[in-house]
Design an enzyme around this catalytic site. Structure first.
Site: not given
Ligand code: ZN
Length: 678
Positions: A467-468, A471, A474
């Site tokens: 998940h991290e 990010h 991104h």
């Molecule tokens: Zn998040």
């Protein structure tokens, strides 16, 4: 010379942590604020007529040193804080708020910005420039530029108070987390706990010169205890301690802070002409209005509740048949859910953990990023870090061009706040013909290695890391001209798309084959275990969804109404929770007083965006699944239209360009088992 006021002159221009002294921060902030003020003055004092370049673009590139110092300082305040850092934060935050208010309430500057905004349709601007202009104009309007002098002063006072209150809120939660310890001296009281958990608890006790096993409210201690400890009384003790954070009526109590924050936010919104704080916030979201958010939450609630009630009843019966528990309590939830899950899927975390050695999982995330986007991660030891445990990488693309510097900080420490997050030390932007590459960091609180075992992650921790890392991608793949539109600088209900979509690879055989090998034998994770992971992923999805929705509804209950008549935090919370609670209420507990997301961080009126993004991520991943999870064409479309584009256009436009159509909730409902698949 204060190192923070220099251009660093380090490898890759990374932050020179080892040369920074705590005492450097305050004076450096003051110098940086002064020079940012001069930059602003140069824009307002020019005799030239306002143009996009001499006003909007010039403004975009002011205060870069201040931004750099701020990111270093506030990242440290989250990941490696101390009493001194916290004290400086208290001094610095009002200075920064005052400075940014000085900009947004600068009438001469606003006049120039407005002059350009008013001719926006006749100017020849790129899409990105249009977005920047709109964003800059709103940053003034939404901060009171159109208000009378008297109201402007009022707004400034509110902002100052709010920034102080939010800081205090967070400090209280951190102090409450650190202040609690549960020492157990009789090992018989710890039956059920896995060996690794016991070992970590013993080491923690030893590190504090104590005899026995020490448990805390840090997640790696707290979560396994509630999941595995047979001793119901101790589970209760720990759960109640966690639920009581900042709700004890003492100096660290957050009830008054909660009420004050909600009221000040409302007052602020009204001053600016919005009905509520949520109306104000959602204007700059994909969802746009509180009504849309409430409808969205209600729709999912209707879909999830029957499943949640069914699951709860089943869990209750299971606990009753196993241990004669006639009333399930909150501290029973994880424990019996884990047992039920085990009996159904024969799949517990301890069985999976040997296949998820931290180093292998990181490597797996890197490999997935390489297959999808051609990225190469190489550990570098020549740059400074703020703590010896931090890992540092150089990230390059298929052409060997520098993409980013990547920091990863995995283990809990007393000065680190709970949870996991991604952040940046330097933004990406293009100035002249130079594409400045970003410095991105992820910070987690994973199970530490012990003397005999490496760090072995639970499956939940594996998805957290992905998940991290999503990010981080991104941030790392950002390719925009303006820093304020770069990377994760997107609408908040869009920002979780890259992170959540990346979690999907953790469930796929083809991806797990890349990294899920046993840390001792090197054996690949057995495929029947992989199938079980997938099957069990939707386990208790109804209850989980209900829980998430309850947080979203609680958030809207504080921010989507006029809160001035609320006097009792707990009573208000109970009302907001109506219709979403399965377990009996715990009188001495309160969620709001430690709900840092919405009262410390910036997720106010934004908690719904987790579910919102789940709709997006399930829909997006469906596209990958249709073509193959490592399909280059889909990956490239995702990179070109979403990951690299930051906030240069409306997220719906970007999404449709990637997907070819608007997102539908069906993929999520199917994945969550809340809709029969056909
Ligand atoms: Zn998040």
């Amino acid at each position: 010379m204060n190192i923070l006021n220099t251009s660093f002159n380090t490898t890759y221009n990374t932050a020179p942590f080892s040369q920074i002294k705590d005492t450097d921060f305050l004076p450096a902030f003051k110098v940086a604020i002064d020079s940012a003020k001069q930059e602003i003055e140069a824009i307002t004092n020019t005799l030239e007529a306002p143009s996009f370049e001499n006003t909007i673009e010039a403004l975009e590139f002011t205060g870069q040193q201040l931004d750099r110092i701020s990111s270093i300082f506030f990242n440290l305040n989250s990941a490696e804080t101390s009493d001194i850092i916290q004290k400086i934060a208290q001094e610095v935050s009002p200075l920064i708020t005052e400075f940014s208010n000085d900009i947004t309430l600068n009438e001469a500057l606003f006049k120039r910005v407005k002059a350009i905004y008013d001719q926006k349709d006749t100017l020849e601007l790129t899409t990105e420039q249009h977005t920047l202009l709109d964003k800059k104009y709103k940053s003034f309007a939404r901060n009171g530029a159109n208000l009378s002098e008297e109201k402007k002063n009022k707004l400034r006072a509110i902002d100052k108070q709010l920034s102080q209150l939010q800081l205090t809120f967070g400090e209280n939660v951190l102090a409450e987390t650190n202040n609690f310890e549960m020492l157990v001296t009789n090992v018989e009281e710890l039956s059920g706990l896995p060996e690794g958990v016991l070992e970590a608890a013993k080491q923690l006790a030893e590190s504090k010169d104590k005899e026995g096993w020490l448990f805390t409210l840090d997640y790696p201690s707290y979560i396994p205890f509630l999941t595995y400890a047979d001793n119901r009384a101790l589970r209760k003790k720990l759960a109640i301690a966690a639920g009581k954070k900042a709700f004890k009526g003492d100096a660290l109590d957050n009830q008054k802070n909660v009420l004050q924050i909600a009221k000040l936010r409302f007052e602020r919104a009204q001053l600016l002409g919005y009905k509520t704080h949520a109306h104000f916030v959602l204007e700059e979201r994909m969802a746009k209005t509180p009504q849309k958010v409430e409808d969205f939450l209600e729709e999912l609630l209707v879909k999830a509740k029957p499943a949640a009630l069914r699951e709860f009843k089943e869990l209750q019966e299971f606990a009753n048949s196993l241990d004669g528990i006639s009333q399930l309590e909150k501290w029973d939830s994880a424990y019996y859910a884990e047992k039920l899950k085990q009996s159904r899927f024969d799949l517990d975390d301890e069985k999976l953990k040997p296949y998820f050695k931290l180093e292998n999982v990181i490597d797996g995330a890197f490999k997935v990023a390489q297959k999808l986007f051609g990225l190469v991660f190489e550990e570098i030891t020549t740059i400074d870090k703020y703590h010896e445990e931090v890992l540092t990488y150089k990230v390059t693309d298929a052409n060997d061009e520098l993409v980013a510097i990547f920091y990863a900080d995995f283990f809990p420490r007393p000065g680190k706040r709970n949870g996991a997050w991604m952040t940046s030390y330097k933004p990406q932007f293009i100035k002249g013909d130079k594409n400045e590459r970003p410095h991105i960091s992820i910070v987690c609180n994973f199970t530490k290695p012990t003397k005999t075992k490496p760090s072995l992650l639970t499956f939940n921790e594996v998805t957290t890391l992905f998940h991290e890392f999503g990010h981080a991608l991104h941030g790392m793949l950002a390719n925009t001209t303006y820093p304020s539109l770069s990377g994760t600088s997107v609408f908040w209900d869009f920002v979780e798309l890259p992170s959540q979509v990346f979690e999907n690879w953790c469930y796929e055989k083809e991806a797990l084959e890349l990294f899920a090998t046993h840390y001792q034998t090197g054996e690949l994770i057995p495929m029947d275990l992989v199938q079980k992971i997938k099957d069990s992923a939707a386990f208790h999805e109804g209850m989980q969804t209900l829980r998430q929705l309850s947080f979203g509804l609680l958030d809207m209950s504080w921010h989507g109404i006029d809160p001035t008549s609320i006097t009792d935090v707990k009573a208000h919370e109970l009302k907001a929770f109506e219709g979403t609670q399965l377990f009996p209420d715990v009188k001495e507990n309160c969620m709001s007083t430690s709900f840092s997301h919405i009262f410390q961080g910036g997720y106010s009126s934004g908690y719904y965006s987790y579910k919102w993004a789940e709709v997006l991520d399930a829909d997006a991943f469906e596209f990958f699944k249709e073509r193959g999870i490592f399909d280059k064409e889909v990956a490239t479309k995702f990179m070109e239209n979403v990951l690299s584009q930051g906030g240069i256009e409306d997220p719906m436009v970007l999404y449709k360009r990637f997907r070819g159509k608007e997102p539908q909730p069906d993929a999520l409902l199917k994945r969550a088992g809340l809709m029969p698949s056909n």
